[in-house]
Design a protein around this motif. Sequence first.
Motif, PDB file in Angstrom:
ATOM      1  N   PRO A 344       0.607  -1.240  -0.029  1.00 39.87           N
ATOM      2  CA  PRO A 344       0.088   0.031   0.080  1.00 39.87           C
ATOM      3  C   PRO A 344       0.959   1.248  -0.052  1.00 39.87           C
ATOM      4  CG  PRO A 344      -0.094  -0.823   2.310  1.00 39.87           C
ATOM      5  CD  PRO A 344       0.900  -1.705   1.530  1.00 39.87           C
ATOM      6  N   MET A 345       1.631   1.713  -1.127  1.00 36.11           N
ATOM      7  CA  MET A 345       2.633   2.572  -1.292  1.00 36.11           C
ATOM      8  C   MET A 345       1.920   3.794  -1.031  1.00 36.11           C
ATOM      9  SD  MET A 345       5.236   1.503  -4.078  1.00 36.11           S
ATOM     10  CE  MET A 345       4.088   1.019  -5.381  1.00 36.11           C
ATOM     11  N   ARG A 346       0.646   4.327  -1.726  1.00 36.04           N
ATOM     12  CA  ARG A 346       0.073   5.394  -1.607  1.00 36.04           C
ATOM     13  C   ARG A 346      -0.447   5.670  -0.111  1.00 36.04           C
ATOM     14  NH1 ARG A 346      -5.167   7.689  -2.883  1.00 36.04           N
ATOM     15  NH2 ARG A 346      -4.986   9.673  -3.568  1.00 36.04           N
ATOM     16  N   GLU A 347      -1.043   4.558   0.361  1.00 38.76           N
ATOM     17  CA  GLU A 347      -1.423   4.843   1.638  1.00 38.76           C
ATOM     18  C   GLU A 347      -0.710   5.133   2.919  1.00 38.76           C
ATOM     19  OE1 GLU A 347      -4.707   2.503   4.846  1.00 38.76           O
ATOM     20  OE2 GLU A 347      -3.826   1.672   3.045  1.00 38.76           O
ATOM     21  N   LEU A 348       0.596   4.316   2.594  1.00 34.70           N
ATOM     22  CA  LEU A 348       1.767   4.389   3.688  1.00 34.70           C
ATOM     23  C   LEU A 348       2.310   5.764   3.648  1.00 34.70           C
ATOM     24  CD1 LEU A 348       3.370   1.102   3.737  1.00 34.70           C
ATOM     25  CD2 LEU A 348       1.709   2.184   5.271  1.00 34.70           C
ATOM     26  N   PHE A 349       2.753   6.305   2.223  1.00 33.50           N
ATOM     27  CA  PHE A 349       3.695   7.350   1.807  1.00 33.50           C
ATOM     28  C   PHE A 349       3.281   8.515   1.622  1.00 33.50           C
ATOM     29  CE2 PHE A 349       6.178   3.133   1.194  1.00 33.50           C
ATOM     30  CZ  PHE A 349       6.896   3.284   2.612  1.00 33.50           C
ATOM     31  N   GLU A 350       1.795   8.541   1.745  1.00 35.61           N
ATOM     32  CA  GLU A 350       1.057   9.869   1.260  1.00 35.61           C
ATOM     33  C   GLU A 350      -0.095  10.076   2.069  1.00 35.61           C
ATOM     34  OE1 GLU A 350      -1.377  11.590  -2.743  1.00 35.61           O
ATOM     35  OE2 GLU A 350       0.284  10.084  -2.994  1.00 35.61           O
ATOM     36  N   GLN A 351      -1.111   9.269   2.162  1.00 37.08           N
ATOM     37  CA  GLN A 351      -2.197   9.484   3.026  1.00 37.08           C
ATOM     38  C   GLN A 351      -1.930   9.279   4.348  1.00 37.08           C
ATOM     39  OE1 GLN A 351      -4.805   6.568   1.586  1.00 37.08           O
ATOM     40  NE2 GLN A 351      -5.548   7.616  -0.559  1.00 37.08           N
ATOM     41  N   LYS A 352      -1.221   8.420   4.925  1.00 37.84           N
ATOM     42  CA  LYS A 352      -1.420   8.150   6.520  1.00 37.84           C
ATOM     43  C   LYS A 352       0.278   8.349   6.731  1.00 37.84           C
ATOM     44  CE  LYS A 352      -4.953   4.924   6.638  1.00 37.84           C
ATOM     45  NZ  LYS A 352      -5.943   5.700   7.505  1.00 37.84           N
ATOM     46  N   LEU A 353       1.162   9.180   6.113  1.00 37.42           N
ATOM     47  CA  LEU A 353       2.360   9.137   6.348  1.00 37.42           C
ATOM     48  C   LEU A 353       2.857  10.106   7.515  1.00 37.42           C
ATOM     49  CD1 LEU A 353       5.288   8.693   5.582  1.00 37.42           C
ATOM     50  CD2 LEU A 353       5.271  10.871   4.279  1.00 37.42           C
ATOM     51  N   LYS A 354       2.081  10.904   7.860  1.00 41.32           N
ATOM     52  CA  LYS A 354       2.030  11.766   9.065  1.00 41.32           C
ATOM     53  C   LYS A 354       1.644  11.101  10.266  1.00 41.32           C
ATOM     54  CE  LYS A 354       2.402  15.976   6.573  1.00 41.32           C
ATOM     55  NZ  LYS A 354       1.784  17.459   6.369  1.00 41.32           N
ATOM     56  N   GLU A 355       1.034   9.810  10.217  1.00 41.41           N
ATOM     57  CA  GLU A 355       0.376   9.218  11.409  1.00 41.41           C
ATOM     58  C   GLU A 355       1.452   8.468  12.073  1.00 41.41           C
ATOM     59  OE1 GLU A 355      -3.072   7.104  10.774  1.00 41.41           O
ATOM     60  OE2 GLU A 355      -3.972   8.686   9.943  1.00 41.41           O
ATOM     61  N   PHE A 356       2.676   8.264  11.352  1.00 38.45           N
ATOM     62  CA  PHE A 356       3.868   7.452  12.176  1.00 38.45           C
ATOM     63  C   PHE A 356       4.623   8.522  12.667  1.00 38.45           C
ATOM     64  CE2 PHE A 356       2.271   4.769   8.452  1.00 38.45           C
ATOM     65  CZ  PHE A 356       2.112   3.568   8.909  1.00 38.45           C
ATOM     66  N   ASP A 357       5.080   8.094  13.695  1.00 37.60           N
ATOM     67  CA  ASP A 357       6.203   8.590  14.950  1.00 37.60           C
ATOM     68  C   ASP A 357       7.554   8.387  14.147  1.00 37.60           C
ATOM     69  OD1 ASP A 357       4.260   9.623  16.816  1.00 37.60           O
ATOM     70  OD2 ASP A 357       3.821   7.595  17.302  1.00 37.60           O
ATOM     71  N   LEU A 358       7.658   7.166  13.733  1.00 41.52           N
ATOM     72  CA  LEU A 358       9.186   6.825  13.316  1.00 41.52           C
ATOM     73  C   LEU A 358       9.000   5.893  11.911  1.00 41.52           C
ATOM     74  CD1 LEU A 358      12.441   6.633  13.688  1.00 41.52           C
ATOM     75  CD2 LEU A 358      11.893   4.738  15.227  1.00 41.52           C
TER      76      LEU A 358
END
Length: 699
Positions: A344-358
């Motif tokens: 899920p590249m688009r979901e991980l690195f665009e849509q929800k990227l800022k939800e990750f702390d690290l």
Amino acid sequence: MNPTSAVSVAFDPLLSWEILAGLGAIGVVLIALSLAARARGTFWRLGTLAVVLLALANPSLIEEQRKPIADVALVVVDDSDSMAIGDRRTQVQAAREALKRKLGQQEGLEVREAVLPPSHIQLGSERPGGTRLIETMRSALVEVPPERLAGVVLLTDGQVHDVPAIESAKNLPPELGGAPVHALIAGKKNERDRLIVMEQSPRFGVVGREVTAKFKVEDPAGGTAPVTLSVNGDIVKRIDVPVGKSVELPITVGNPGANVVELEVAPGQNELTLDNNRGLFTINGVRDRLRVLLVSGEPYQGERAWRNLLKSDPAVDLVHFTILRTPQKDDFTPVRELSLIVFPMRELFEQKLKEFDLIIFDRYESGSLITREYFRNIAEYVKGGGALLVSVGPVFATQRSLYRTPLGAVLPAAPLGDVLETPFKPKVTEIGQRHPVSANLPQAGDPGKEPDWGRWFRLVTSRTERGNAVLSGADDRPLVILDRVGEGRVAQLMSDHLWLWNRGIDGGGPQPELVRRVAHWLMKEPDLEEEALRATSVGGRIEVTRRTLAATFPQVTMTAPDGSTKVIELRQTSPGLGLGVIDVDKPGLYRFDDGTLRTVAAVGNPDPLEFSDVRATDAKLKPLTEASGGSIMWLADTNDPDIRSVRPGRAAGGSDWIGLRRNEGYTVAGINQLPLLPGILVAMAFLLAIGSAWWREGR
């Protein structure tokens, strides 16, 4: 006191009172029968019986030599912090001298005094706050027998915080023994003061989220009042609040650890003190569960070590993807069959990227799977405050290196194209000795000596362009590099052999501790900041610590709550860590500044109870004085009341006089005993009575 005497009659019967009562009853019956028969000499027989019974009762005259015992009057003086307002202490001192003079003139009266000291001498004490005047009184009365106590006089402003609930005289402290309690109130009636009342002060909060504080401003003038909110010494907002109404104020928890919050209302008219214009409390920030994205490249033995390490922490939510085969390794297998699920590249690195702390890349190589646009998104995520950890493998030295993607703009070390396959022990660099991530790692040994760690066998050579290399590898080349990029942070590990420590090769090493420190530094943990100024209050002193990568420590200027300043010199306790200790004698908020960094410390307890309301009042002590039969007077009306001695049960106070109970206690210094019926006198009386009875009967 001159001894006095008292005379009384005492009986020491030769027979028990029961036997005498029996003999008397028999005699009375016989006398009654004699009267019924109208026998002569009956009254003489009665006299004979009385003489015999009185002789057997053995009466004597007792004269006691008595020495009077002085009564005790206790004067309790309130010298708490609120007594410094206006001329209260002056009023109390004048009344204190007048009481000493007048009480000293009372015959048979001993005067004792107890003083409640200011609270600032008890910084760090676990005792309850506020004015504990009744506790002081009861402690002083322990040494006074209740039967000697004539009365208690309290000199105070009336703001007493330990008055027991009293509904009647039965609820009075037993130490009083029924003696009256009088209160002389310092200050003025109907005083006005603006104050802030904290109704709800949160102690814990999740970092990045809001907590709610609840307060209200009290001011007899009414209207609205401006309130300033500061967190860790920095002003966050200013608001106008209605006086007398509760206000809920959201506060964002900015940092892990202590967040010192101060609410301050502007001074009003005719203020008694500004100490109660502030509300001070500390919110301890705690992190929520960390969301970590781990992207692994070509599988190797250390991949599971990363996963196990992250999964072992219950505070970590891990999302893990392993790229088993990149599209470049094309063997005509359909793309939809290259993975169990579509990556899920688009979901991980665009849509929800800022939800990750690290975000962690472990031996990942560039290719067409994650596009350059997504790498650019990750770089912007880091610059905006995100955290990135890159653990490289041999591919980092090739054309497929992550450094050759837009992600290279935030990486601190550039590959030189070589991979050293040689055994070496990681070492803490000179700057690493001062960096909290690498300082004092377990088994690191003393500076300049080889650590007691296991060996690694691969290092990708690199050139450090930014940041700090805190660990070095073979030929002192950079091994672990830490860097700040914009608002975010990056850590780069130039070897894929960290897992050897976890396996215990050559004795292993502190893999969990190193990864924990690196991750928490990336998360901006205050305790791992390489440039930090901290101040911690310990009882009546403040410990100031300065962490720096520089070789020297700047001077720190302290600003006390009263505005005075003092310069603190720091001494080095370990590489990169300086310490200064200063004693303080006043509670409140202390500010520290070294020219670059600032911090604050809340010292002791500013005792919001003591200054929650400083207006002089007689309401709190009135139940105690009324139940004990005492009185209340304002020193502004009279500071020289009359002293009167009263008997128990009588009124013990008036509008301008104080009554002290007269106990009339004494000790017996000597006793004189004189028999009232000597033997010869008893014999003569007996013979006279019985002879008279015989003579009367013979006629």
